[in-house]
Design an enzyme around this catalytic site. Structure first.
Site, PDB file in Angstrom:
ATOM      1  N   LYS A   1     -14.183  13.051  31.635  1.00  0.00           N
ATOM      2  CA  LYS A   1     -13.724  11.945  32.492  1.00  0.00           C
ATOM      3  C   LYS A   1     -12.352  12.260  33.076  1.00  0.00           C
ATOM      4  CE  LYS A   1     -15.632   8.014  29.901  1.00  0.00           C
ATOM      5  NZ  LYS A   1     -15.212   6.752  29.228  1.00  0.00           N
TER       6      LYS A   1
ATOM      7  N   ASP B   1     -15.191   2.627  31.057  1.00  0.00           N
ATOM      8  CA  ASP B   1     -16.234   2.570  30.046  1.00  0.00           C
ATOM      9  C   ASP B   1     -17.546   2.808  30.760  1.00  0.00           C
ATOM     10  OD1 ASP B   1     -16.474   2.206  27.114  1.00  0.00           O
ATOM     11  OD2 ASP B   1     -18.080   0.885  27.775  1.00  0.00           O
TER      12      ASP B   1
HETATM   13  P1  ITT Z   1     -12.992   7.199  26.262  1.00  0.00           P
HETATM   14  O1  ITT Z   1     -13.471   5.934  25.600  1.00  0.00           O
HETATM   15  O2  ITT Z   1     -11.793   7.785  25.626  1.00  0.00           O
HETATM   16  O3  ITT Z   1     -12.845   7.042  27.737  1.00  0.00           O
HETATM   17  P2  ITT Z   1     -15.656   8.092  25.554  1.00  0.00           P
HETATM   18  O4  ITT Z   1     -16.360   9.392  25.668  1.00  0.00           O
HETATM   19  O5  ITT Z   1     -15.665   7.415  24.206  1.00  0.00           O
HETATM   20  O6  ITT Z   1     -14.159   8.307  26.062  1.00  0.00           O
HETATM   21  P3  ITT Z   1     -17.282   5.925  26.571  1.00  0.00           P
HETATM   22  O7  ITT Z   1     -17.085   5.116  25.350  1.00  0.00           O
HETATM   23  O8  ITT Z   1     -17.192   5.232  27.892  1.00  0.00           O
HETATM   24  O9  ITT Z   1     -16.215   7.118  26.638  1.00  0.00           O
HETATM   25  O10 ITT Z   1     -18.661   6.681  26.440  1.00  0.00           O
HETATM   26  C1  ITT Z   1     -19.392   7.009  27.561  1.00  0.00           C
HETATM   27  C2  ITT Z   1     -20.301   8.178  27.271  1.00  0.00           C
HETATM   28  O11 ITT Z   1     -21.342   8.167  28.278  1.00  0.00           O
HETATM   29  C3  ITT Z   1     -19.582   9.494  27.422  1.00  0.00           C
HETATM   30  O12 ITT Z   1     -19.161  10.014  26.190  1.00  0.00           O
HETATM   31  C4  ITT Z   1     -20.625  10.398  28.090  1.00  0.00           C
HETATM   32  O13 ITT Z   1     -21.345  11.103  27.165  1.00  0.00           O
HETATM   33  C5  ITT Z   1     -21.550   9.433  28.805  1.00  0.00           C
HETATM   34  N1  ITT Z   1     -21.183   9.504  30.227  1.00  0.00           N
HETATM   35  C6  ITT Z   1     -20.384   8.661  30.924  1.00  0.00           C
HETATM   36  N2  ITT Z   1     -20.195   9.107  32.170  1.00  0.00           N
HETATM   37  C7  ITT Z   1     -20.874  10.270  32.265  1.00  0.00           C
HETATM   38  C8  ITT Z   1     -21.039  11.220  33.281  1.00  0.00           C
HETATM   39  O14 ITT Z   1     -20.433  11.115  34.444  1.00  0.00           O
HETATM   40  N3  ITT Z   1     -21.805  12.279  33.025  1.00  0.00           N
HETATM   41  C9  ITT Z   1     -22.405  12.436  31.839  1.00  0.00           C
HETATM   42  N4  ITT Z   1     -22.276  11.615  30.815  1.00  0.00           N
HETATM   43  C10 ITT Z   1     -21.521  10.521  31.022  1.00  0.00           C
END
Ligand code: ITT
Length: 205
Positions: A12, A68
């Site tokens: 991200k 998120d």
């Molecule tokens: P932060 O909370 O620190 O931002 P995180 O990885 O825990 O990081 P999330 O709770 O939002 O973030 O989890 C979203 C998950 O969904 C993330 O770990 C990815 O595996 C998946 N995801 C989100 N956007 C994506 C993308 O553009 N491409 C592939 N997978 C994605």
């Protein structure tokens, strides 16, 4: 002007760095500031985005932008959804998370592309130290493919074929996945679509 990018996810962070580049804004990540990761106890993208942005804005004293996001699969009643990161376990093994999605699709007998639809969702929360919050949401429809294709990107990208395209997000360059550049209002990925709304409302290039 300083903006805290309230994420600890490297994939991200890379995408936000790309998207924010055209705007002359000083950004710093939650990790660089040594901010802790607050527990994501919400049951919606909005709730979890709020938890992360508010924690970062409060701790840093700067406006903070969180993301998120997750993959919502129709045949799995929207799973993994807000639990998309959890499905990879503490070792963040997304090969396993993708296998898990595929196994559940097989159990649901979701074989044809029409039965394997889903979407990526991203909710951005911009939180100010004073308490104000603003939200921007982006979604992109697609099909879950197996086996995964491509090694670019992160998370579930290699399994996700966006509607109207022939390459998965895992096979696309960052620019192609964003489908967006400053001055444009359209975009492709969920994150870039949410970001385009954020940029139009909050930033000038
Ligand atoms: P932060 O909370 O620190 O931002 P995180 O990885 O825990 O990081 P999330 O709770 O939002 O973030 O989890 C979203 C998950 O969904 C993330 O770990 C990815 O595996 C998946 N995801 C989100 N956007 C994506 C993308 O553009 N491409 C592939 N997978 C994605």
């Amino acid at each position: 002007d300083t903006l805290v990018v309230a994420t600890h996810n490297k994939g991200k962070l890379r995408e936000f760095a790309d998207l924010l580049k055209p705007f002359g804004l000083k950004t710093v990540s939650a990790g660089e500031l040594g901010l802790p990761e607050p527990p994501e106890t919400g049951t919606t993208f909005e709730e979890n985005a709020t938890i992360k942005a508010v924690a970062a804005a409060t701790a840093s004293g700067y406006p903070a932008l969180s993301d998120d996001s997750g993959l919502c699969v129709d045949a799995l009643d929207g799973e993994p959804g807000v639990y998309s990161a959890d499905w990879a376990g503490s070792d963040k093994d997304f090969s396993r998370a993708m296998r898990n999605v595929e196994e559940k699709l097989q159990l649901a007998k979701a074989v044809s592309p029409e039965a394997r639809t889903g979407r990526f969702v991203a909710v951005l929360c911009l939180a100010f130290p004073g308490g104000e919050r603003r939200y921007y949401r982006g979604e992109v429809e697609g099909t879950l493919v197996w086996p995964p294709r491509g090694t670019i990107g992160f998370g579930y990208d290699p399994m996700f074929l966006p509607e109207g395209h022939e390459r998965t997000f895992g096979e696309m360059s960052a620019d192609e996945k964003h489908g967006w550049s400053a001055g444009r209002t359209d975009a492709l990925s969920h994150r870039a679509r949410a970001f385009a709304l954020f940029a139009a409302a909050e930033l000038q290039d």
